[in-house]
Design an enzyme around this catalytic site. Structure first.
Site: not given
Ligand code: AKB
Length: 318
Positions: A53, A142
């Protein structure tokens, strides 16, 4: 690189990077770390496999010491669409995990590969020929983690001398392991339906151009960058790399040249469409070409042919 740890080893990149590293550096010298049971026996039988982890720094420290690790490919992370569903968990795993890996690497003198992404760019980044060094104001969690990760890797290099290196991956296409919840996943899913002679329902709308790459190129890029002569690297982290840029209808047309009966319709997912619309259409990867000789081997046609051949064989044998 003598003793290597790969986190996220059971994921889309890890399940192909681990065998490539093992055939180059020896099975016993590549420790595959996943957070769950491995999806296929190869990762376990061919070399060391552990569950890890990455939010637990002591556990990472123990593995690095026990196996005398000198290089970490840190792949464990949540992808873009999953991160939007659970931003709190994404921050914990994506940022917390990277911080732990860098701290352990600082203490144990490890080199680190960190995969950034086209997700590190945002809606006000130039979308065509996106420069290596440009405006980065992503509007997804992200993306926030990817930009912060790029900066943190730079910081650990300049402040502590940790040998951090990394690329900005585009969407990755592979037949071995499915991606888990990304925005570019359509470019993998489409092949599963095409080889099963089923129509594909695409969640991005026509005209959505994104950078893409076939997995053998992505794996080679990671290894070549980590093996590159450090004196040639001006950037070290977050190199733009790409192999092709296409919209969904162009991928469908490429598949139709080999499977003429294939058809595609669209049911757009607004969340993933908004993410895709904030990403580059095509990145400029000259810095990677010039600083460490990056060159893709697969274009759209070559990738489509190989994917269909290999996926058909794989699904036949199930
Ligand atoms: C996603 O779509 O999250 C990944 C990326 C492009 O980082 N494949």
């Amino acid at each position: 690189m003598k003793r290597i740890l790969v986190t996220g080893a059971t994921g889309q990149i890890g399940s192909e990077l681990v065998p490539a590293l093992r055939s180059r550096y020896g099975n016993a010298n590549v420790v595959a770390a996943g957070h769950k049971k491995p999806p296929h026996q190869g990762v376990v039988e061919e070399g060391p496999y552990i569950t890890l982890d990455v939010t637990q720094i002591e556990a990472i420290s123990a593995v690095v010491r026990d196996y005398q690790i000198d290089t970490i490919f840190h792949l464990a992370a949540l992808l873009s669409a999953v991160s939007e569903k659970n931003p709190q968990l994404a921050w914990k795993v994506n940022m917390g995990g990277l911080y732990n890996i860098l701290e352990v690497s600082r203490e144990n003198n490890c080199a680190v590969f960190f995969p950034s992404s086209i997700g590190a760019f945002g809606p006000n980044t130039p979308r065509d020929n996106t420069p290596q060094d440009t405006l980065q104001r992503p509007n997804t969690l992200y993306g926030v983690c990817k930009v912060s990760g790029e900066l943190l890797c730079d910081y650990y290099y300049t402040r502590y001398g940790v040998d951090t290196r990394g690329v900005r991956y585009p969407g990755l296409i592979s037949y071995e392991t499915l991606p888990g919840g990304g925005t570019t996943d359509y470019a993998v899913e489409i092949f599963y339906d095409a080889v099963a002679n089923k129509p594909y329902d695409c969640f991005l709308k026509p005209g959505t151009y994104l950078d893409m790459m076939y997995m053998p190129d992505a794996v080679r890029a990671a290894i070549e960058l980590m093996e590159a002569d450090a004196t040639g690297l001006k950037h070290r982290n977050a190199f733009n790399i790409t192999a092709m840029s296409f919209a969904p209808e162009e991928l469908a047309a490429s598949i139709q040249t080999l499977i003429p009966g294939f058809s595609m319709r669209y049911t757009v997912d607004p969340v993933r469409q908004a993410i895709a619309d904030s990403w580059p259409r095509h990145m400029d990867d000259h810095a990677a070409q010039e600083e460490w000789g990056w060159k893709p081997q697969y274009n759209l046609e070559h990738m489509t042919r190989d994917m269909i051949e290999r996926l058909s064989k794989k699904l036949e044998h199930r």
